[in-house]
Design an enzyme around this catalytic site. Structure first.
Site, PDB file in Angstrom:
ATOM      1  CD  GLU A  42      -3.595  -0.395   1.905  1.00 52.36           C
ATOM      2  OE1 GLU A  42      -2.833   0.342   3.127  1.00 52.36           O
ATOM      3  OE2 GLU A  42      -4.900  -1.373   2.321  1.00 52.36           O
ATOM      4  CG  HIS A  56       9.960 -29.454  -0.305  1.00 53.24           C
ATOM      5  ND1 HIS A  56      10.274 -30.518  -0.344  1.00 53.24           N
ATOM      6  CD2 HIS A  56      10.386 -28.842   1.072  1.00 53.24           C
ATOM      7  CE1 HIS A  56      11.275 -30.825   0.638  1.00 53.24           C
ATOM      8  NE2 HIS A  56      11.207 -29.239   1.039  1.00 53.24           N
ATOM      9  CE  LYS A  80     -12.139   0.223   0.740  1.00 53.80           C
ATOM     10  NZ  LYS A  80     -11.640   1.202   2.735  1.00 53.80           N
TER      11      LYS A  80
END
Length: 424
Positions: free
Chosen positions: A279, A300, A414
């Site tokens: 951010e 792995h 948003k």
């Protein structure tokens, strides 16, 4: 308490690069310390360390002690910086199996939109003594406030003293959540207006749940205070070195940074770091993409890519120097598993050797590697680590030429989400 080893990564730079960046590095440090850079009005996370509020720490400790005596579960509602820091510190400093701890179970909700999770949570909470802490600066965070809309009536139906069991952490002067706290008489704690969510772990946002978990918040806080003082000096400054290395490699075309841990309890720090850097830096088409891995598990799965994939990533290891009471490999009296040669050696030593082998292999494979070392895993050392990253990301943002303290891109999703939901 904290040291930064970046020597292996210098091989990926030209000799003059390090000297050339220093004037810009000093300018960035000056902007941070003198409050003259972009977003300087949001530097409260430094100011609260420069002027510690011991009365607040005492109040948080007293509240946490009361909750520990009466609660089976302490439920934290929040998303992003409203929960990641608290969860990271709690995971790092408390037993891996919480039922062994003499403190309430700490659970988190309100950080996604899963109805099935909330239904399962309500079933799990039934019959338990629950305290709830809802954290939202604006009081309008959809994920958090939807969860609270479900849990508030559940609490009221089960606890006559629900108004005492529901604690609110929000803006001290504005917002819907503050209005609700005033209406229902909920105990409340302030999120300083000049502290952004991802920088709020050392405010009541993080300190209250951390204290309920039984962690010494004074030691945590003052570990950050000491590091804030140390990093105000430009000499032998690990945060400046970290920011400089990342920026120089970014300028050379590297696009991604992995934060790698070899201790599973530090994985939460990785998640908190990911938000902090994502951010703060990801603006105007700039910034390293932050990702986190837990080794040796992820060796792995992602190890092949890191070793031989596209050469566009750098790797920062977060390591712990010492572990108290290390577990030793037992001597079983036979060698049927072929591991008798490790008998008597500690898992810490073996994990350390796995780190050394991984670091060497990845560097030889073309990955610039560096290591942040914590002296031990303690509240004081974690406080130092948290502040180190916050200071470094501020410097890094200034080097990139962005405001490290806003997040305009977050508002874009948003707006679309609320439009689709029919919110006026």
């Amino acid at each position: 308490m904290l040291r930064y080893d970046y020597a292996p990564a210098l091989a990926f730079l030209e000799p003059h690069d390090w000297e050339a960046i220093h004037p810009r590095l000093e300018a960035a440090q000056k902007m941070l310390l003198e409050h003259t850079g972009p977003g300087h009005e949001m530097l409260g996370w430094r100011e609260l360390l420069r002027k510690p509020d011991d009365a607040l720490l005492e109040m948080l400790d007293a509240t946490a002690a009361e909750i520990r005596e009466q609660a089976d579960v302490f439920l934290c509602l929040g998303i992003g910086g409203s929960y990641l820091g608290a969860r990271a510190v709690i995971e790092a400093l408390t037993p891996s199996f919480r039922h062994l701890a003499p403190t309430p179970e700490i659970l988190f909700a309100g950080h996604h939109l899963s109805g099935s999770y909330l239904k399962a949570l309500l079933n799990y909470l039934e019959g338990k003594s629950v305290y709830l802490n809802v954290v939202s600066k604006s009081g309008t965070t959809l994920e958090t406030m939807l969860a609270f809309r479900v849990l508030r009536p559940w609490m009221e139906a089960r606890f006559p003293d629900a108004s005492r069991r529901i604690l609110v952490t929000t803006d001290p002067a504005h917002g819907r959540l503050l209005e609700m706290a005033r209406t229902y008489g909920y105990p409340r704690f302030a999120i300083p207006p000049n502290v952004g969510g991802r920088f709020s772990v050392l405010t009541a946002v993080g300190l209250l749940p951390i204290a309920v978990a039984g962690v010494d918040i004074r030691s945590l806080f003052y570990g950050a205070v000491e590091t804030c003082e140390r990093l105000s000096n430009p000499l032998d400054n690990p945060a400046l070195n970290y920011a400089a290395l990342r920026y120089l490699l970014y300028e050379r075309g590297y696009a991604l940074e992995l934060l790698a841990v070899f201790e599973p309890r530090l994985s939460g720090i990785g998640a908190w770091w990911q938000q902090l850097f994502g951010e703060s830096e990801g603006k105007q088409g700039k910034g390293l993409y932050p990702d986190t891995v837990q080794y040796s598990t992820d060796l792995h799965s992602l190890g092949q890519y890191v070793q031989e994939g596209r050469r566009h990533l750098i790797e920062t290891f977060l390591m712990v120097e010492r572990e108290p009471d290390p577990l030793l490999v037992p001597d079983t009296g036979d060698d049927l598993d072929g591991l008798a040669y490790l008998s008597g050696r500690s898992f810490q030593e073996i994990n350390r050797i796995a780190y050394e082998g991984t670091r060497k292999a990845h560097a030889e494979g073309g990955v610039p590697v560096s290591t942040i070392w914590l002296e031990h895993l303690s509240p004081n050392a974690l406080g130092a680590c948290l502040y180190f990253f916050m200071h470094a990301v501020a410097i890094s943002g200034y080097l990139l030429g962005v405001n490290p303290f806003d997040q305009p891109g977050v508002e874009a999703y948003k707006r679309e989400m609320y439009r689709l939901l029919g919110h006026a």
